[in-house]
Scaffold this motif. Structure first.
Motif: not given
Length: 421
Positions: A254-260, A5-7
């Motif tokens: 409206d939206d929650v995005k989990v990138h990492t 995982i690259r933060i």
């Protein structure tokens, strides 16, 4: 999992002290380490653990160029030409260093600790309780939607009763009344009924989880430390001085995005003006993501780098919660069997048995973290259920008053129609 995982990755230059020159490349932050890779050769010139860092400072090379120094044991690493700027890299590195990701979150997530039987039993019991409470919350949410539909139907009935009242007034007016036809030709101005507002109780109370975060708003260069608070009624983002930056009501997200596993973005859309969007990075974000997934189950989206994290967590939860009744039976059996030792067993054998029991760990560290996570979810569900019950109580009061008004209006119109016939 943490190793891949690259933060974050930043283009920069690294100073090689033995050659007295700068090398361009990329500085990469992972959950457990910091490394620098040269662009041309691809060689890793610096690689050290977060736990080995003793100091991170902003300095200047040759008293001119802004640089960032990382003191790792007795070695001082110099980084310059940082993009987008030095402050961004400093804030993120300092955050993960201070949170000691390696010793707390990294160690728990990177290593699989041996599980004890009692720990598995307790986890199974709590997972089963969580499943039942989630099912109850879904039923309660469906019931709330039915109440909302009833309120809309009652509002429509009251609007139609206003139309009927005007039509009956026209029919009741005498034939010689000169303004009778104007009532029919004019537009029907129906006064909208006010829907009882639901009090936003718990807006500042009932905090489920509060974590330190690095806040990015609009551009990547605008980065600052702050806090994220997860409440039953929404999300609160504040700066490092606890000054409120923005409040997201639960229904407005409206939206929650989990990138990492360590970075998310939250957005609220608007028509005719820019959207409000925040990107949040935190070493403790893995603790918040399961709660966000539960609160915004229909709005959360896992990006490519976070899919493995979500899949592994769900699979582990299913395995834990599958055998709840077996866990409960085993726990009760262990309690029954662990009765008082007879007096004949005391002495040398009893002391040895006591020492063995002391050496055995009842609940492992990983199971303790998992139990804390489940308890936090149970708290979140309980607070959300309380909020929904309060909303439904107010909705029921509104439905009762609307039904009473509609019944009185219908009786009144019926009497008027009987007089006309």
């Amino acid at each position: 999992m943490n190793e891949v995982i690259r933060i974050h990755t930043w283009p920069c230059s690294y100073y090689i002290n033995s050659e007295k020159r700068w090398i361009s490349g990329k500085l990469c932050l992972t959950p457990i380490s910091v490394r620098f890779t040269a662009d041309k050769s691809g060689e890793v010139l610096a690689d050290f653990h977060l736990s080995g860092i003793s100091e991170i400072k902003k300095e200047s090379s040759n008293f001119i160029f802004s640089s960032l120094t990382v003191l790792e044991k007795s070695t001082k690493h110099w980084f310059s030409s940082l993009q987008p700027n030095r402050n961004v890299v400093f804030n993120i590195l300092e955050h993960f260093w201070r949170e000691q990701l390696l010793s707390s979150e990294g160690a728990a997530a990177g290593a699989i600790c041996p599980q004890t039987s009692k720990g598995q039993e307790l986890t199974g019991l709590l997972a089963g309780s969580q499943k039942r409470l989630e099912d109850t919350a879904k039923v309660l949410e469906h019931q709330g939607e039915q109440f909302d539909n009833i309120m809309k139907g009652l509002d429509k009935i009251e609007s139609e009763m206003d139309v009927a009242d005007r039509l009956l007034s026209e029919l009741e007016s005498p034939a010689w009344w000169p303004f009778g036809s104007k009532l029919l030709k004019g537009p029907l101005n129906i006064k909208p009924k006010e829907i009882p507002a639901v009090s936003d109780s718990g807006n500042k109370d009932g905090v489920i989880l509060r974590i330190p975060v690095i806040i990015t708003e609009r551009t990547d260069s605008n980065v600052k430390p702050g806090k994220l608070a997860l409440l039953a009624s929404g999300l609160e983002i504040s700066d490092s001085n606890s000054q409120l930056l923005h409040w997201f009501d639960k229904k407005d997200v409206d939206d929650v995005k989990v990138h990492t596993p360590y970075e998310i973005s939250i957005r609220q859309r608007f028509i005719g003006k820019p959207d409000i969007s925040y990107r949040l990075l935190s070493a403790k974000m893995p603790e918040a993501i399961p709660i966000l997934e539960m609160q915004f189950s229909k709005k959360i989206q896992f990006m490519e780098d976070a899919l493995a994290f979500a899949g592994a967590r769900k699979t582990h939860q299913e395995d834990v919660g599958a055998s709840i009744w077996q866990a409960a039976t085993g726990l009760i059996g262990n309690i029954v069997q662990a009765g008082p030792t007879p007096s004949s067993s005391r002495g040398a054998g009893g002391s040895q048995q006591a020492q063995i029991q002391k050496q055995q760990q009842v609940v492992s560290e990983s199971e303790t973290q998992e139990l804390k996570q489940i308890l936090r979810k149970l708290k979140s569900l309980a607070l959300e259920t309380e909020t929904e019950l309060e909303r439904q109580d107010e909705a029921l009061d509104g439905i009762t008053s609307s039904v009473d008004r509609a019944t009185m209006n219908i009786d009144k119109q019926n009497r008027r129609m009987k007089k006309l016939t």
